[in-house]
Design a protein around this motif. Structure first.
Motif, PDB file in Angstrom:
ATOM      1  N   ASN A 130       7.713  -6.221  -7.110  1.00 25.14           N
ATOM      2  CA  ASN A 130       7.139  -7.322  -7.874  1.00 25.14           C
ATOM      3  C   ASN A 130       5.775  -6.997  -8.458  1.00 25.14           C
ATOM      4  OD1 ASN A 130       9.126  -9.237  -7.543  1.00 25.14           O
ATOM      5  ND2 ASN A 130       8.186 -10.155  -5.733  1.00 25.14           N
ATOM      6  N   ASP A 131       5.408  -7.788  -9.468  1.00 24.19           N
ATOM      7  CA  ASP A 131       4.017  -7.892  -9.891  1.00 24.19           C
ATOM      8  C   ASP A 131       3.379  -8.989  -9.046  1.00 24.19           C
ATOM      9  OD1 ASP A 131       1.640  -7.700 -11.359  1.00 24.19           O
ATOM     10  OD2 ASP A 131       2.293  -9.221 -12.786  1.00 24.19           O
ATOM     11  N   HIS A 132       2.381  -8.612  -8.229  1.00 20.96           N
ATOM     12  CA  HIS A 132       1.733  -9.596  -7.359  1.00 20.96           C
ATOM     13  C   HIS A 132       0.375  -9.053  -6.941  1.00 20.96           C
ATOM     14  CE1 HIS A 132       1.221 -12.946  -4.759  1.00 20.96           C
ATOM     15  NE2 HIS A 132       1.413 -12.302  -3.620  1.00 20.96           N
ATOM     16  N   GLY A 157       3.715 -12.653 -13.400  1.00 24.05           N
ATOM     17  CA  GLY A 157       3.972 -11.776 -14.532  1.00 24.05           C
ATOM     18  C   GLY A 157       2.739 -11.492 -15.351  1.00 24.05           C
ATOM     19  N   GLY A 159      -0.111  -9.500 -13.983  1.00 30.31           N
ATOM     20  CA  GLY A 159      -0.939  -8.447 -13.410  1.00 30.31           C
ATOM     21  C   GLY A 159      -0.798  -7.150 -14.184  1.00 30.31           C
ATOM     22  N   TRP A 160      -1.091  -6.026 -13.519  1.00 27.38           N
ATOM     23  CA  TRP A 160      -0.958  -4.720 -14.157  1.00 27.38           C
ATOM     24  C   TRP A 160       0.474  -4.196 -14.109  1.00 27.38           C
ATOM     25  CZ3 TRP A 160      -4.495  -3.557 -17.387  1.00 27.38           C
ATOM     26  CH2 TRP A 160      -5.824  -3.886 -17.162  1.00 27.38           C
ATOM     27  N   LYS A 161       1.369  -4.924 -13.412  1.00 25.86           N
ATOM     28  CA  LYS A 161       2.769  -4.484 -13.308  1.00 25.86           C
ATOM     29  C   LYS A 161       3.710  -5.486 -13.974  1.00 25.86           C
ATOM     30  CE  LYS A 161       2.286  -4.202  -8.815  1.00 25.86           C
ATOM     31  NZ  LYS A 161       0.824  -4.392  -8.692  1.00 25.86           N
ATOM     32  N   THR A 162       3.280  -6.019 -15.103  1.00 21.74           N
ATOM     33  CA  THR A 162       4.086  -7.012 -15.812  1.00 21.74           C
ATOM     34  C   THR A 162       5.472  -6.477 -16.173  1.00 21.74           C
ATOM     35  OG1 THR A 162       2.096  -8.001 -16.746  1.00 21.74           O
ATOM     36  CG2 THR A 162       4.159  -8.486 -17.863  1.00 21.74           C
ATOM     37  N   ARG A 163       5.568  -5.165 -16.406  1.00 22.28           N
ATOM     38  CA  ARG A 163       6.857  -4.575 -16.773  1.00 22.28           C
ATOM     39  C   ARG A 163       7.908  -4.823 -15.687  1.00 22.28           C
ATOM     40  NH1 ARG A 163       7.525  -0.154 -13.741  1.00 22.28           N
ATOM     41  NH2 ARG A 163       5.696   0.789 -12.759  1.00 22.28           N
ATOM     42  N   THR A 196      -4.465 -12.745 -17.891  1.00 15.94           N
ATOM     43  CA  THR A 196      -3.931 -11.505 -17.328  1.00 15.94           C
ATOM     44  C   THR A 196      -5.067 -10.677 -16.729  1.00 15.94           C
ATOM     45  OG1 THR A 196      -4.198 -10.222 -19.363  1.00 15.94           O
ATOM     46  CG2 THR A 196      -2.150 -11.503 -19.121  1.00 15.94           C
ATOM     47  N   ASP A 225      -4.808  -4.713  -7.490  1.00 11.87           N
ATOM     48  CA  ASP A 225      -4.828  -4.975  -8.930  1.00 11.87           C
ATOM     49  C   ASP A 225      -6.229  -5.375  -9.396  1.00 11.87           C
ATOM     50  OD1 ASP A 225      -2.194  -4.375  -9.466  1.00 11.87           O
ATOM     51  OD2 ASP A 225      -1.763  -6.278 -10.450  1.00 11.87           O
TER      52      ASP A 225
END
Length: 285
Positions: A130-132, A157, A159-163, A196, A225
């Protein structure tokens, strides 16, 4: 397959869901409640064999991510019960133990990975990274008896890992029978856009640029993050990012090339003499 929500449906945090199939069961998270001032004995869910290990049908506890409201009561579970957790989440919690209560070292641990299905008795589990704000956080798809349950854990959705969030929407589980969804912000105005981490990096850079002296910030050392956000802002403004030993130790324990390196010149570590002497005295690290 049946499920019972012990905690988390009517409050934020303290998540614990019991899932049963073919006479056997697993727990999804075993978190400490955030409110109520309950003792561990009062907070522990009524799960047969959880604390004394007398229930061989309780097959394991799956921890979605390293936030105390999802793992905080796990230390009270019997050590014979396997704990399933992401490898880096486990590494982070073990590293944090030397500095205070927000850490854990599980005696019977099994690591799982992104989109790598594994079996626990009748249960097939597939984790989704996950993005968290918690590092190495997962959602979990549970399948048994021809039914499926998707447990989101804590998810976002922005953070730096939105993908990862986009991938989950595009190629994640399709049509589960039941979905348990984290709902902290469900009441938010649909027109309100979440800031974001990239937005915050820009705001931090503006604030740093407008300040002639030292800039101080406080945050959770385990919010990797946000550390990356501040690190990007300090680099953009040609400042040095100085962290305490706790943050440096967590980053070193994770050892990711994509994260700031506490041994490099771009990141500095503040170690007061008192702390240094305690480390020498205790022979720590």
């Amino acid at each position: 397959m049946r499920l019972r929500i012990h905690r988390g449906a009517t409050e934020i945090g303290g998540n614990c869901i019991e899932v049963e199939a073919s006479g056997q069961s697993i727990l999804l998270d075993l978190g400490a409640p955030l409110m109520g001032n309950l003792s561990p004995n009062e907070a522990l869910p009524p799960v047969n064999g959880l604390t004394d290990g007398t229930n061989p049908k309780l097959l394991g506890i799956i921890i979605s991510h390293p936030h105390a409201d999802h793992y905080g009561l796990t230390s009270f579970a019997h050590p014979s019960i396997p704990i399933y957790i992401g490898r880096e989440a486990d590494r982070l919690l073990r590293a944090a133990m030397a500095f205070g209560p927000f850490g854990a070292a599980f005696p019977n641990v099994v690591h799982y990975g992104h989109r790598k299905p594994f079996q626990i008795g009748p249960f097939k589990l597939t984790p989704y990274l996950n993005d968290h704000s918690a590092f190495d956080a997962y959602s979990v798809l549970v399948e048994a008896d021809g039914r499926s349950l998707f447990y989101s854990g804590d998810i976002r959705g922005h953070g730096w890992k939105t993908r990862l969030f986009d991938q989950l929407l595009a190629t994640g589980p399709k049509n589960p029978d039941v979905m348990l969804l984290e709902g902290t912000t469900l009441g938010r105005d649909e027109k309100e856009r979440s800031e974001t981490e990239a937005d915050l990096a820009g705001r931090f850079a503006e604030s740093i640029s407008a300040t002639s002296g030292i800039v101080l910030t406080t945050l959770s050392g385990q919010n990797i993050d946000r550390l990356v956000t501040i690190y990007k802002a300090t680099k953009a403004t040609r400042r040095n990012f100085v962290v305490d030993l706790y943050v440096a130790h967590l980053l070193r324990a994770l050892g990711r090339k994509s994260l700031p390196d506490p041994t490099s010149g771009a990141l500095r570590v503040f170690l007061p003499r008192r702390n240094k002497m305690k480390i020498v005295r205790d022979k720590a690290f």
